[in-house]
Design a protein around this motif. Structure first.
Motif, PDB file in Angstrom:
ATOM      1  N   ARG A  38      -2.828   3.703  -8.187  1.00 24.53           N
ATOM      2  CA  ARG A  38      -2.685   5.101  -7.558  1.00 24.53           C
ATOM      3  C   ARG A  38      -3.901   5.993  -8.080  1.00 24.53           C
ATOM      4  NH1 ARG A  38      -0.445  10.316  -7.058  1.00 24.53           N
ATOM      5  NH2 ARG A  38      -0.193  10.957  -5.036  1.00 24.53           N
ATOM      6  N   LYS A  45      -7.436   4.546  -7.352  1.00 25.48           N
ATOM      7  CA  LYS A  45      -7.781   4.761  -5.843  1.00 25.48           C
ATOM      8  C   LYS A  45      -8.278   6.292  -5.975  1.00 25.48           C
ATOM      9  CE  LYS A  45      -5.934   4.766  -1.353  1.00 25.48           C
ATOM     10  NZ  LYS A  45      -4.747   4.663  -0.525  1.00 25.48           N
ATOM     11  N   TYR A  46      -7.720   7.196  -6.582  1.00 28.68           N
ATOM     12  CA  TYR A  46      -8.144   8.707  -6.542  1.00 28.68           C
ATOM     13  C   TYR A  46      -9.465   8.929  -7.100  1.00 28.68           C
ATOM     14  CZ  TYR A  46      -8.327  13.785  -7.799  1.00 28.68           C
ATOM     15  OH  TYR A  46      -8.778  15.000  -7.906  1.00 28.68           O
ATOM     16  N   ILE A  76       1.867   2.327  -3.355  1.00 28.39           N
ATOM     17  CA  ILE A  76       0.871   3.178  -4.085  1.00 28.39           C
ATOM     18  C   ILE A  76       0.803   4.377  -3.737  1.00 28.39           C
ATOM     19  CG2 ILE A  76      -1.539   3.291  -4.617  1.00 28.39           C
ATOM     20  CD1 ILE A  76      -1.638   0.054  -4.177  1.00 28.39           C
ATOM     21  N   TYR A  77       0.996   4.749  -2.319  1.00 30.07           N
ATOM     22  CA  TYR A  77       0.709   5.992  -1.820  1.00 30.07           C
ATOM     23  C   TYR A  77       1.842   6.929  -2.325  1.00 30.07           C
ATOM     24  CZ  TYR A  77       0.872   9.535   1.646  1.00 30.07           C
ATOM     25  OH  TYR A  77       0.951  10.863   2.284  1.00 30.07           O
ATOM     26  N   LEU A  78       3.085   6.374  -2.500  1.00 30.83           N
ATOM     27  CA  LEU A  78       4.396   7.224  -2.685  1.00 30.83           C
ATOM     28  C   LEU A  78       4.585   7.022  -4.302  1.00 30.83           C
ATOM     29  CD1 LEU A  78       6.937   5.626  -0.148  1.00 30.83           C
ATOM     30  CD2 LEU A  78       5.664   7.938  -0.355  1.00 30.83           C
ATOM     31  N   ASN A  79       3.479   6.310  -5.056  1.00 30.68           N
ATOM     32  CA  ASN A  79       3.624   6.296  -6.449  1.00 30.68           C
ATOM     33  C   ASN A  79       5.008   5.647  -7.035  1.00 30.68           C
ATOM     34  OD1 ASN A  79       2.329   6.327  -9.046  1.00 30.68           O
ATOM     35  ND2 ASN A  79       2.888   8.195  -9.498  1.00 30.68           N
ATOM     36  N   GLN A 127     -11.969   7.222  -4.666  1.00 37.56           N
ATOM     37  CA  GLN A 127     -12.218   7.794  -3.309  1.00 37.56           C
ATOM     38  C   GLN A 127     -12.186   9.316  -3.064  1.00 37.56           C
ATOM     39  OE1 GLN A 127      -8.911   6.431  -0.698  1.00 37.56           O
ATOM     40  NE2 GLN A 127      -9.602   4.241  -0.912  1.00 37.56           N
ATOM     41  N   ASP A 151       0.762  -1.248  -0.004  1.00 42.15           N
ATOM     42  CA  ASP A 151      -0.006  -0.088   0.036  1.00 42.15           C
ATOM     43  C   ASP A 151       0.889   1.039   0.080  1.00 42.15           C
ATOM     44  OD1 ASP A 151      -2.484  -1.448  -0.079  1.00 42.15           O
ATOM     45  OD2 ASP A 151      -2.669  -1.492   1.991  1.00 42.15           O
ATOM     46  N   GLU A 152       2.091   1.170   0.910  1.00 40.69           N
ATOM     47  CA  GLU A 152       3.034   2.598   0.777  1.00 40.69           C
ATOM     48  C   GLU A 152       3.407   2.622  -0.745  1.00 40.69           C
ATOM     49  OE1 GLU A 152       5.128  -0.998   3.126  1.00 40.69           O
ATOM     50  OE2 GLU A 152       3.099  -0.301   2.828  1.00 40.69           O
TER      51      GLU A 152
END
Length: 234
Positions: A142, A145-146, A40-43, A149, A37-38
């Motif tokens: 990513r 997800k945007y 994806i968060y950090l791309n 959400q 998951d990190e």
């Protein structure tokens, strides 16, 4: 049984269970591709991550997804008996998303074998290209997800976001193919390796586009917009 008799309620339930299938599919893909998951968060894919694959979890995902897929298709087919032609068309679209998700897991398993093999290549040019393919998956995860959400997006925004993301994939395809051609010309990789790269890149882009399509169907509720999107694709 009560839900299935009321078309609008049946469609809401069908969309909800498809989203459940979708989230389980994402978990399965992330597990198979060793994406956290990190990341994806950090791309950015963590190139140092070397977690051992758990084949037992692979089987659980496969069995659960197949079971849920079959139940959704059965429910949708039964629900259509009480629906208008317009609602039947929407349910057919949702059923197509269910089927695509079932296929996507098979596609990912095929791709994962190639990426895992070639990313460990001692040839840095080969390993770098396969790392870029994995980075592409992370980027798409990513962006989707945007799309899902961000509550400030309406259906039109989501359709435009999906279209833009596909255009980005087309640009990526052109850039990477040019890079592969350059590597061949410089004799950094041979023709056989170039063929593997081009095929796996094309397969990855195909998977990403299908994932975008499924996300759009599940998160865009305006039937007219979905129909227009289908016409554009054709």
């Amino acid at each position: 049984n009560e839900v299935i008799q009321i078309p609008k309620t049946a469609i809401i339930s069908l969309r909800k269970e498809n989203k459940n299938l979708y989230y389980n599919l994402l978990k399965a893909i992330k597990h198979l591709m060793n994406i956290k998951d990190e990341d994806i968060y950090l791309n950015r894919f963590n190139h140092e991550s070397n977690s051992v694959q758990n084949t037992k979890i692979d089987k659980i995902y496969k069995d659960n997804l197949k079971l849920l897929h079959d139940e959704i298709i059965q429910f949708a087919t039964m629900a259509q008996k009480n629906m208008s032609d317009e609602d039947v068309a929407l349910v057919n679209l949702l059923k197509s998303a269910t089927t695509q998700m079932n296929k996507l897991l098979k596609y990912i398993k095929t791709l994962q074998k190639n990426i895992e093999s070639y990313q460990k290549s001692k040839d840095k040019h080969v390993s770098n290209e396969y790392t870029m393919i994995k980075d592409l998956l992370v980027m798409v995860f990513r962006e989707l997800k945007y799309l899902r959400q961000n509550h400030n997006l309406d259906d039109i925004d989501r359709m435009l976001k999906s279209k833009t993301l596909k255009q980005t994939l087309n640009s990526f395809d052109s850039v990477r193919n040019n890079k592969i051609a350059t590597l061949i010309n410089l004799k950094k990789i041979d023709a056989t390796m170039a063929t593997h790269l081009i095929n796996d890149l094309s397969f990855t882009l195909f998977i990403c586009r299908k994932l975008i399509d499924v996300t759009t169907i599940l998160w865009v509720e305006d039937k007219i917009l979905l129909e227009l999107g289908e016409e554009d694709e054709n």
